[in-house]
Design an enzyme around this catalytic site. Structure first.
Site, PDB file in Angstrom:
ATOM      1  N   LYS A  13      87.663 112.477 114.888  1.00  0.00           N
ATOM      2  CA  LYS A  13      86.881 111.259 114.681  1.00  0.00           C
ATOM      3  C   LYS A  13      85.570 111.545 113.947  1.00  0.00           C
ATOM      4  O   LYS A  13      85.230 110.873 112.982  1.00  0.00           O
ATOM      5  CB  LYS A  13      86.576 110.581 116.028  1.00  0.00           C
ATOM      6  CG  LYS A  13      87.810 110.200 116.825  1.00  0.00           C
ATOM      7  CD  LYS A  13      87.454 109.547 118.148  1.00  0.00           C
ATOM      8  CE  LYS A  13      86.695 110.439 119.106  1.00  0.00           C
ATOM      9  NZ  LYS A  13      87.448 111.638 119.548  1.00  0.00           N
ATOM     10  N   ARG A  88      84.662 103.486 125.251  1.00  0.00           N
ATOM     11  CA  ARG A  88      85.502 104.521 125.848  1.00  0.00           C
ATOM     12  C   ARG A  88      86.136 104.081 127.151  1.00  0.00           C
ATOM     13  O   ARG A  88      86.853 104.848 127.769  1.00  0.00           O
ATOM     14  CB  ARG A  88      84.639 105.750 126.117  1.00  0.00           C
ATOM     15  CG  ARG A  88      84.932 106.929 125.182  1.00  0.00           C
ATOM     16  CD  ARG A  88      83.967 108.014 125.543  1.00  0.00           C
ATOM     17  NE  ARG A  88      84.338 109.336 125.198  1.00  0.00           N
ATOM     18  CZ  ARG A  88      83.958 109.959 124.090  1.00  0.00           C
ATOM     19  NH1 ARG A  88      83.289 109.331 123.157  1.00  0.00           N
ATOM     20  NH2 ARG A  88      84.274 111.221 123.919  1.00  0.00           N
ATOM     21  N   ARG A 127      86.039 124.624 117.582  1.00  0.00           N
ATOM     22  CA  ARG A 127      84.974 123.845 116.924  1.00  0.00           C
ATOM     23  C   ARG A 127      83.624 124.540 117.044  1.00  0.00           C
ATOM     24  O   ARG A 127      83.252 125.053 118.085  1.00  0.00           O
ATOM     25  CB  ARG A 127      84.877 122.452 117.561  1.00  0.00           C
ATOM     26  CG  ARG A 127      83.684 121.648 117.027  1.00  0.00           C
ATOM     27  CD  ARG A 127      83.826 120.167 117.259  1.00  0.00           C
ATOM     28  NE  ARG A 127      83.878 119.786 118.658  1.00  0.00           N
ATOM     29  CZ  ARG A 127      84.115 118.547 119.086  1.00  0.00           C
ATOM     30  NH1 ARG A 127      84.333 117.573 118.219  1.00  0.00           N
ATOM     31  NH2 ARG A 127      84.155 118.295 120.377  1.00  0.00           N
ATOM     32  N   ARG A 160      79.622 123.789 121.286  1.00  0.00           N
ATOM     33  CA  ARG A 160      79.146 122.816 122.266  1.00  0.00           C
ATOM     34  C   ARG A 160      79.525 123.299 123.662  1.00  0.00           C
ATOM     35  O   ARG A 160      80.613 123.786 123.879  1.00  0.00           O
ATOM     36  CB  ARG A 160      79.778 121.448 121.984  1.00  0.00           C
ATOM     37  CG  ARG A 160      79.052 120.673 120.913  1.00  0.00           C
ATOM     38  CD  ARG A 160      79.827 119.475 120.431  1.00  0.00           C
ATOM     39  NE  ARG A 160      80.435 118.654 121.477  1.00  0.00           N
ATOM     40  CZ  ARG A 160      81.083 117.512 121.234  1.00  0.00           C
ATOM     41  NH1 ARG A 160      81.194 117.062 119.995  1.00  0.00           N
ATOM     42  NH2 ARG A 160      81.622 116.829 122.213  1.00  0.00           N
ATOM     43  N   ARG A 171      88.036 116.495 129.953  1.00  0.00           N
ATOM     44  CA  ARG A 171      87.802 115.458 128.935  1.00  0.00           C
ATOM     45  C   ARG A 171      89.102 114.794 128.521  1.00  0.00           C
ATOM     46  O   ARG A 171      89.148 113.593 128.276  1.00  0.00           O
ATOM     47  CB  ARG A 171      87.082 116.062 127.723  1.00  0.00           C
ATOM     48  CG  ARG A 171      85.599 116.307 128.023  1.00  0.00           C
ATOM     49  CD  ARG A 171      84.956 117.226 127.020  1.00  0.00           C
ATOM     50  NE  ARG A 171      84.949 116.686 125.679  1.00  0.00           N
ATOM     51  CZ  ARG A 171      84.866 117.424 124.576  1.00  0.00           C
ATOM     52  NH1 ARG A 171      84.783 118.726 124.666  1.00  0.00           N
ATOM     53  NH2 ARG A 171      84.848 116.858 123.409  1.00  0.00           N
TER      54      ARG A 171
HETATM   55  P1  ADP Z   1      86.321 114.524 117.420  1.00  0.00           P
HETATM   56  O1  ADP Z   1      85.068 113.878 116.893  1.00  0.00           O
HETATM   57  O2  ADP Z   1      87.467 113.562 117.498  1.00  0.00           O
HETATM   58  O3  ADP Z   1      86.080 115.238 118.708  1.00  0.00           O
HETATM   59  P2  ADP Z   1      85.985 116.473 115.257  1.00  0.00           P
HETATM   60  O4  ADP Z   1      85.939 115.704 113.998  1.00  0.00           O
HETATM   61  O5  ADP Z   1      84.722 117.021 115.789  1.00  0.00           O
HETATM   62  O6  ADP Z   1      86.786 115.628 116.389  1.00  0.00           O
HETATM   63  O7  ADP Z   1      87.039 117.677 115.038  1.00  0.00           O
HETATM   64  C1  ADP Z   1      87.339 118.608 116.077  1.00  0.00           C
HETATM   65  C2  ADP Z   1      87.542 119.980 115.450  1.00  0.00           C
HETATM   66  O8  ADP Z   1      88.745 119.990 114.678  1.00  0.00           O
HETATM   67  C3  ADP Z   1      86.444 120.424 114.496  1.00  0.00           C
HETATM   68  O9  ADP Z   1      86.317 121.809 114.618  1.00  0.00           O
HETATM   69  C4  ADP Z   1      86.974 120.044 113.100  1.00  0.00           C
HETATM   70  O10 ADP Z   1      86.477 120.919 112.090  1.00  0.00           O
HETATM   71  C5  ADP Z   1      88.472 120.219 113.301  1.00  0.00           C
HETATM   72  N1  ADP Z   1      89.274 119.210 112.584  1.00  0.00           N
HETATM   73  C6  ADP Z   1      89.012 117.885 112.489  1.00  0.00           C
HETATM   74  N2  ADP Z   1      90.008 117.254 111.812  1.00  0.00           N
HETATM   75  C7  ADP Z   1      90.919 118.212 111.484  1.00  0.00           C
HETATM   76  C8  ADP Z   1      92.159 118.193 110.767  1.00  0.00           C
HETATM   77  N3  ADP Z   1      92.675 117.042 110.286  1.00  0.00           N
HETATM   78  N4  ADP Z   1      92.823 119.363 110.609  1.00  0.00           N
HETATM   79  C9  ADP Z   1      92.302 120.521 111.116  1.00  0.00           C
HETATM   80  N5  ADP Z   1      91.145 120.598 111.779  1.00  0.00           N
HETATM   81  C10 ADP Z   1      90.447 119.467 111.979  1.00  0.00           C
HETATM   82  P1  ADP Z   2      84.403 114.093 121.189  1.00  0.00           P
HETATM   83  O1  ADP Z   2      84.045 113.686 119.781  1.00  0.00           O
HETATM   84  O2  ADP Z   2      84.808 115.510 121.251  1.00  0.00           O
HETATM   85  O3  ADP Z   2      85.378 113.160 121.810  1.00  0.00           O
HETATM   86  P2  ADP Z   2      81.852 112.984 121.813  1.00  0.00           P
HETATM   87  O4  ADP Z   2      80.846 113.662 120.977  1.00  0.00           O
HETATM   88  O5  ADP Z   2      82.338 111.645 121.383  1.00  0.00           O
HETATM   89  O6  ADP Z   2      83.072 113.976 122.022  1.00  0.00           O
HETATM   90  O7  ADP Z   2      81.342 112.844 123.301  1.00  0.00           O
HETATM   91  C1  ADP Z   2      80.816 113.942 124.006  1.00  0.00           C
HETATM   92  C2  ADP Z   2      80.457 113.476 125.423  1.00  0.00           C
HETATM   93  O8  ADP Z   2      79.423 112.476 125.358  1.00  0.00           O
HETATM   94  C3  ADP Z   2      81.574 112.826 126.204  1.00  0.00           C
HETATM   95  O9  ADP Z   2      82.416 113.765 126.860  1.00  0.00           O
HETATM   96  C4  ADP Z   2      80.780 111.987 127.214  1.00  0.00           C
HETATM   97  O10 ADP Z   2      80.257 112.793 128.257  1.00  0.00           O
HETATM   98  C5  ADP Z   2      79.610 111.495 126.375  1.00  0.00           C
HETATM   99  N1  ADP Z   2      79.928 110.219 125.714  1.00  0.00           N
HETATM  100  C6  ADP Z   2      80.089 109.996 124.392  1.00  0.00           C
HETATM  101  N2  ADP Z   2      80.368 108.708 124.152  1.00  0.00           N
HETATM  102  C7  ADP Z   2      80.402 108.097 125.359  1.00  0.00           C
HETATM  103  C8  ADP Z   2      80.659 106.759 125.796  1.00  0.00           C
HETATM  104  N3  ADP Z   2      80.968 105.775 124.927  1.00  0.00           N
HETATM  105  N4  ADP Z   2      80.593 106.502 127.126  1.00  0.00           N
HETATM  106  C9  ADP Z   2      80.280 107.457 128.018  1.00  0.00           C
HETATM  107  N5  ADP Z   2      80.046 108.735 127.682  1.00  0.00           N
HETATM  108  C10 ADP Z   2      80.102 109.058 126.369  1.00  0.00           C
END
Ligand code: ADP
Ligand code: ADP
Ligand code: ZN
Length: 216
Positions: A13, A88, A127, A160, A171
């Site tokens: 995302k 969420r 990541r 992270r 998660r």
């Molecule tokens: P999210 O916001 O959904 O948690 P991220 O965009 O931070 O996901 O991506 C999670 C990890 O996977 C990061 O290390 C990113 O560089 C990698 N990543 C994201 N999209 C892809 C993809 N399409 N193919 C391979 N690696 C990816």
């Molecule tokens: P990812 O992209 O890997 O899914 P995020 O960066 O979106 O992770 O979120 C990291 C953490 O921040 C979540 O595990 C949660 O603890 C908190 N968080 C983010 N967005 C929300 C939300 N909309 N409601 C509650 N907690 C949130």
């Protein structure tokens, strides 16, 4: 254009939100990034959020909804925004629906970026990110040009706290229990668009652009 990105942690995302934001000139509103900033600055809100974020649980809804409500009223959100990581759970989704109604705004699409458990676990554990500019890397899939330094700002990359395997498992459970029901919620409103997140970053982005431009 007003978009929501949903999908399990690690689906991609944040990476896609950055590309969408650059191409379509709308801000990326990431609740996770907002919490991490507040945690880094050790504000009262950040200290509270940390108790939940470090365990992989959701930050309480009153904090989260208030934060988003304020952010969406800022000037740069006037022509649209990407919500990455919000809503969420159903309470947050209902709150957003009410806010949008009161502002006479509608949503254009809810993009569901899907990926298997195995894939998201390897994405999360590999990541690394830049605490200064927020750039996202992956040890194997998207390594930085210089060892563990950000390509944009040369800051040291970090893992992270909540990307360690123990927290990742929680998660994923939280996602399935609390966030997945939103897919039905938005499908029933005719807003849900499914994107296969198990392709390369560039391929996923092509699919997203096609949806945004009405080509599929
Ligand atoms: P999210 O916001 O959904 O948690 P991220 O965009 O931070 O996901 O991506 C999670 C990890 O996977 C990061 O290390 C990113 O560089 C990698 N990543 C994201 N999209 C892809 C993809 N399409 N193919 C391979 N690696 C990816
Ligand atoms: P990812 O992209 O890997 O899914 P995020 O960066 O979106 O992770 O979120 C990291 C953490 O921040 C979540 O595990 C949660 O603890 C908190 N968080 C983010 N967005 C929300 C939300 N909309 N409601 C509650 N907690 C949130
Ligand atoms: Zn950086």
């Amino acid at each position: 254009m007003r978009l929501i990105l949903v999908g399990p942690p690690g689906a991609g995302k944040g990476s896609q939100a950055k590309l969408i934001s650059e191409k379509y000139h709308i801000p990326n509103v990431s609740t996770g990034a907002m919490f991490r900033k507040a945690m880094g600055e050790q504000t009262p809100m950040g200290q509270k959020a940390k108790l939940y974020v470090d365990r992989g649980d959701l930050v309480p809804d009153d904090v989260t909804v208030g934060l988003v409500a304020e952010r969406l009223q800022e000037e740069d959100c006037k022509n649209g925004y990407i919500l990455d990581g919000f809503p969420r759970n159903t309470f947050q989704a209902d709150s957003l629906t009410e806010l949008l109604k009161s502002w006479n705004q509608g949503l254009d699409h809810v993009l569901n970026i899907s990926s298997s458990d195995e894939m998201v676990i390897s994405r999360l554990t590999g990541r690394r990110s830049c605490p200064r500019c927020g750039a996202i890397y992956h040890l194997a899939n998207k390594p930085p040009q210089r060892d563990m330094l950000c390509d944009n700002c040369s800051n040291d990359l970090v893992q992270r706290n909540d990307d360690r395997e123990e927290t990742v498992v929680n998660r994923l459970q939280v996602y399935k229990k609390q966030t997945e029901p939103l897919l039905k919620y938005y499908r029933e409103q005719g807003l849900l668009r499914n994107i296969n997140g198990e392709q390369s970053i560039a391929e996923v982005f092509v699919d997203i652009c096609q949806v945004l431009e009405g080509k599929r």
